[in-house]
Scaffold this motif. Structure first.
Motif, mmCIF file in Angstrom:
data_model
loop_
_atom_site.group_PDB
_atom_site.id
_atom_site.type_symbol
_atom_site.label_atom_id
_atom_site.label_comp_id
_atom_site.label_asym_id
_atom_site.label_seq_id
_atom_site.Cartn_x
_atom_site.Cartn_y
_atom_site.Cartn_z
ATOM 1 N N ALA A 11 41.185 42.508 37.001
ATOM 2 C CA ALA A 11 41.708 42.185 35.671
ATOM 3 C C ALA A 11 42.164 40.732 35.604
ATOM 4 N N LEU A 12 42.831 40.249 36.652
ATOM 5 C CA LEU A 12 43.254 38.850 36.678
ATOM 6 C C LEU A 12 42.054 37.913 36.699
ATOM 7 N N ALA A 34 42.721 41.601 29.178
ATOM 8 C CA ALA A 34 42.644 41.638 30.641
ATOM 9 C C ALA A 34 44.021 41.417 31.262
ATOM 10 N N SER A 35 44.817 40.512 30.672
ATOM 11 C CA SER A 35 46.169 40.263 31.177
ATOM 12 C C SER A 35 47.036 41.501 31.014
ATOM 13 N N LEU A 36 46.867 42.180 29.890
ATOM 14 C CA LEU A 36 47.637 43.397 29.654
ATOM 15 C C LEU A 36 47.270 44.476 30.672
ATOM 16 N N VAL A 37 45.968 44.613 30.958
ATOM 17 C CA VAL A 37 45.529 45.575 31.974
ATOM 18 C C VAL A 37 46.126 45.207 33.332
ATOM 19 N N GLN A 52 53.959 43.694 46.686
ATOM 20 C CA GLN A 52 53.161 42.472 46.678
ATOM 21 C C GLN A 52 52.416 42.274 45.358
ATOM 22 N N ALA A 53 52.284 43.343 44.566
ATOM 23 C CA ALA A 53 51.632 43.222 43.263
ATOM 24 C C ALA A 53 52.493 42.469 42.262
ATOM 25 N N ALA A 54 53.755 42.215 42.629
ATOM 26 C CA ALA A 54 54.635 41.481 41.719
ATOM 27 C C ALA A 54 54.079 40.100 41.407
ATOM 28 N N GLY A 55 53.382 39.505 42.371
ATOM 29 C CA GLY A 55 52.750 38.209 42.102
ATOM 30 C C GLY A 55 51.721 38.318 40.999
ATOM 31 N N GLY A 56 50.909 39.364 41.021
ATOM 32 C CA GLY A 56 49.920 39.581 39.964
ATOM 33 C C GLY A 56 50.577 39.866 38.632
ATOM 34 N N VAL A 57 51.703 40.581 38.645
ATOM 35 C CA VAL A 57 52.436 40.853 37.405
ATOM 36 C C VAL A 57 52.906 39.547 36.776
ATOM 37 N N ALA A 58 53.437 38.647 37.595
ATOM 38 C CA ALA A 58 53.931 37.373 37.072
ATOM 39 C C ALA A 58 52.801 36.558 36.451
ATOM 40 N N VAL A 59 51.646 36.530 37.131
ATOM 41 C CA VAL A 59 50.504 35.779 36.590
ATOM 42 C C VAL A 59 50.024 36.421 35.298
ATOM 43 N N ALA A 60 49.994 37.757 35.264
ATOM 44 C CA ALA A 60 49.547 38.456 34.060
ATOM 45 C C ALA A 60 50.459 38.156 32.877
ATOM 46 N N VAL A 61 51.761 38.107 33.106
ATOM 47 C CA VAL A 61 52.707 37.800 32.030
ATOM 48 C C VAL A 61 52.460 36.388 31.494
ATOM 49 N N LEU A 62 52.270 35.432 32.384
ATOM 50 C CA LEU A 62 52.013 34.053 31.954
ATOM 51 C C LEU A 62 50.729 33.960 31.136
ATOM 52 N N LEU A 63 49.693 34.643 31.612
ATOM 53 C CA LEU A 63 48.422 34.615 30.885
ATOM 54 C C LEU A 63 48.557 35.269 29.517
ATOM 55 N N LEU A 64 49.256 36.419 29.506
ATOM 56 C CA LEU A 64 49.394 37.134 28.237
ATOM 57 C C LEU A 64 50.195 36.309 27.229
ATOM 58 N N VAL A 65 51.295 35.734 27.662
ATOM 59 C CA VAL A 65 52.110 34.906 26.771
ATOM 60 C C VAL A 65 51.315 33.689 26.293
#
Length: 723
Positions: A11-12, A34-37, A52-65
């Motif tokens: 998704a990222l 994709a960021s939401l997924v 360790q998925a917290a890193g992906g969560v942070a990137v997803a939030v930045l992309l979504l915003v």
């Protein structure tokens, strides 16, 4: 990686890829979707302890915003290729993937034995010990025991996870808390072991070799699961004790949880931040004198200050291990493990532990005659009973990379490390002489790496925590050296240990020789020079160190009999035990078994028995400096100056036999000691336990004459060691 890891990364990747595609009509919607997924997937993973998925969560939030914000100005100006933001998101995406990749989810390597491995947990409670450590005043000592065993049919069963759900919430969290990161080890719930819970015991299993294990301080019973599974797959039954309140939180089979003692945090913080000059010297002192002085001073200071580990925990853990062994041997265990316990040979076991559990192993082997062989995986000697004493059983000491430890302790990257147990498990004057005490060092591994943990982290992040050695190599080293050692000394297999193991891991493992300690000690204390003699008996070998400088007359007398071959064909014929009314515990041997029988003329026959040599003049223990302590050898006698060929070994400390003791009808002269057991103490203990009700004409020896004397097949000197 897990399926959810791949979904998050995919998704990222879609979101970042779409971010670059400025000509794509639905670009912003694709990035947002994709960021939401990725966000939802990452949150689910984090909630399931894949932190360790917290890193992906942070990137997803930045992309979504960024995608939502970008939508507001999409129609107001032409879009340009987002070199800066696109490169930043790509970099962040790589970092997010890296977290998942470095902290790898993997199953434990399959054990090499022919048997599947079963595992069960059970509880033992010691009502005689209440209020131990953080327990309530009326709370008995509750211990979780995990057992691995050779299993039968495991069809339809699933392997146990490294941590189950409740263990991830409690045990793993507590373990991480010691590092200041409660979440750190929780992701291991996704890794599988090779053990099947409640699998049936192997059909026909009986008299299986038994090993008893202890984890490291603040740790948990499965810390070396790969090693314990390896042993079980080869027919061993392995019991692991979790030491409540000195460990991570304990999850008992009934669901009760004993939390981590809050006092441990202060103790561990003190250990991590405070190091006295004595402690530093004990690790990196330039000379044996400095290191020995530092070791003794450090121990004495810690006992004086009441530090928890040596002054409290050492005795508690030793008592835990002995209690568990007692209960197992008595068969006083929960019904679900009765068959497993009954299938093990609990009269003679292997003892093992990692870190503080290794220290505990040394202490247990010093006092429990059921210890047939012991292994210390990179532990110190906080028990201190083995300091300058010969451990009674064969012993394997495994060190992590001592040079790396020295660099940390001293702050000098070029520092040379020394074994922190140099002064334990062997007497100083005979250090390095025993063929059944093995010391080895593993290059490129840190203390925490002597466990399963290296498997769950990739380089380069693994190096500072667990070392640079290949994860498969350190697991293989533990498995092969420990199993080879136990096969040799517990099962009695003539496998040539450790030559094959050293050859197999020549690039990672090297012997750690302790001969230098002996040479240093004898240079300053020449009176402690020894001569070694081996007595080959029908029950095994005894190697004895004699002291020709301390006891010249007695040593010369004994060696004269050895050199003349007089002890070839002689025997051990007498054994005493306090449990049978004797005031001493000894095993006696020599040439005169034939005069001990019912048809002999008693003491007169004993005193007039012929010998090739005249009696030896009496040497007192206050002159020799060798007390009648456990493992010492002395001459038997009637009056002082009548000793000739008969000798005895002290199986326990017998101070009543020392010079100056006049109570209980003793004459005060004592019995002349002239040596100590180097290896084979367990042989003497086996002799002492033999039936001893043979008839005798000597009233004082009733109940002490062996029904079947143990033959001394051969006695000979050992070639002198250099130095």
């Amino acid at each position: 990686m897990l399926t959810i890891d791949w979904l998050l990364c995919a998704a990222l990747a879609v979101a970042v890829g779409a971010w670059w595609m400025t000509g794509l009509e639905a670009r912003r919607r694709i990035v947002a979707l994709a960021s939401l997924v990725a966000l939802v997937t990452g949150v689910v993973a984090v909630l399931d302890h894949r932190w360790q998925a917290a890193g992906g969560v942070a990137v997803a939030v930045l992309l979504l915003v960024s995608a939502l914000a970008g939508k507001l100005r999409e129609d107001r100006k032409p879009l340009r290729v987002p070199y800066v933001s696109g490169a930043l998101f790509a970099l962040l995406g790589v970092v997010a993937f890296g977290l998942l990749y470095v902290f790898v989810i993997t199953g434990l390597p399959a054990p090499s034995g022919e048997h599947p491995v079963g595992v069960r947990d059970f509880e033992l409670s010691d009502e005689s010990r209440k209020g131990v450590l953080a327990a309530g005043d009326d709370e008995p000592r509750r211990l979780l025991v995990r057992v691995w065993y050779p299993a039968g049919d495991v069809a339809g069963l699933s392997p146990r996870p490294y941590f189950n759900e409740i263990e991830a919430e409690t045990t793993a969290s507590g373990l991480g808390s010691v590092m200041g990161m409660p979440f750190f080890f929780q992701y291991l719930k996704h890794s599988a072991t090779n053990s099947y819970e409640n699998a049936p015991l192997l059909d026909g299993a009986a008299s299986q070799p038994v090993v008893i294990y202890s984890h490291g301080y603040t740790s948990f019973p499965g810390q070396n699961t790969a090693l314990l599974e390896e042993l079980a797959s080869h027919g061993y039954i392995v019991f692991s004790v979790q030491h409540t309140y000195d460990s991570s939180p304990v999850v008992f089979p009934n669901g009760d949880v004993a939390g981590l003692d809050p006092a441990l945090f202060a103790e561990m913080e003190k250990l991590a931040t405070e190091m006295s000059e004595d402690q530093r010297l004990s690790f990196v002192g330039a000379t044996f004198d400095e290191r020995r002085r530092g070791t003794r001073a450090s121990y004495e200071r810690s006992m004086r200050d009441g530090q928890r580990i040596p002054s409290v925990s050492a005795a508690v853990w030793r008592a835990d291990r002995i209690f568990v062994h007692d209960r197992l041997e008595a068969g006083e265990v929960p019904g679900e493990v009765v068959d497993i316990v009954a299938a093990g040979d609990l009269g003679s076991v292997g003892e093992i532990g990692m870190s503080f559990g290794g220290s505990t192993t040394g202490g247990v082997c010093m006092v429990d005659p059921r210890c047939a062989a012991g292994v210390n995986l990179d532990g110190g000697d906080y028990d201190f009973q083995p300091f300058n004493r010969n451990v009674p059983a064969p012993f394997l000491m495994v060190y992590s990379d001592l040079d790396e430890l020295a660099a940390v302790v001293s702050g000098d990257p070029d520092a040379t490390g020394h074994g922190f147990n140099d002064f334990s498990y062997e007497r100083h004057e005979t250090a390095g002489l025993r063929s059944d005490v093995h010391r080895l060092m593993v290059d490129g591994v840190t203390h925490l790496g002597v466990s399963d943990f290296s498997l769950f982290m990739r380089m380069p992040w693994r190096r500072p925590l667990f070392g640079s050695i290949d994860a498969g190599a350190i697991i293989g080293i533990q498995n092969d050296f420990v199993r080879g050692f136990f096969d040799r000394h517990l099962r009695g297999i003539d496998n040539g240990f450790p030559a094959g193991e050293y050859a197999r891991y020549s690039g990672d493992v090297r012997p750690y020789r302790n001969d230098g300690l002996r040479e240093w000690w004898l240079a300053a204390n020449p009176v402690d020079r020894t001569v070694q003699v081996v007595l080959e008996t029908s029950l095994g070998e005894l190697e004895v160190a004699l002291y020709p400088e301390r006891a010249p007359l007695s040593t010369a007398q004994f060696l004269a009999h050895v050199d003349a071959g007089h002890y070839d064909g002689a025997s051990f014929y007498r054994a005493t035990r306090r449990s049978r009314g004797s005031s001493i515990e000894v095993v006696q041997g020599g040439l005169l078994a034939h005069v001990m029988g019912a048809d002999s003329e008693g003491l007169e026959a004993y005193s007039e028995a012929e010998s090739a040599f005249p009696p030896v003049a009496h040497e007192t223990t206050d002159r020799t400096g060798i007390p009648n302590e456990r493992g010492s050898i002395a001459f038997a006698r009637l009056d002082p100056g009548t000793a000739n060929s008969e000798f005895f070994f002290n199986v326990q400390d017998n101070p009543v036999l020392d010079t100056g003791y006049t109570a209980e009808g003793r004459d005060g002269h004592g019995y002349a000691t002239f040596g100590r057991v180097l290896r084979g103490m367990r042989v003497l203990e086996r002799i002492q336990r033999l039936p001893s009700d043979a008839p005798t004409a000597m009233e004082m020896l009733q109940g002490q004459i062996l029904e079947e004397p143990v033959v001394i097949r051969r006695a000979y000197r050992v070639a002198a060691a250099e130095g």
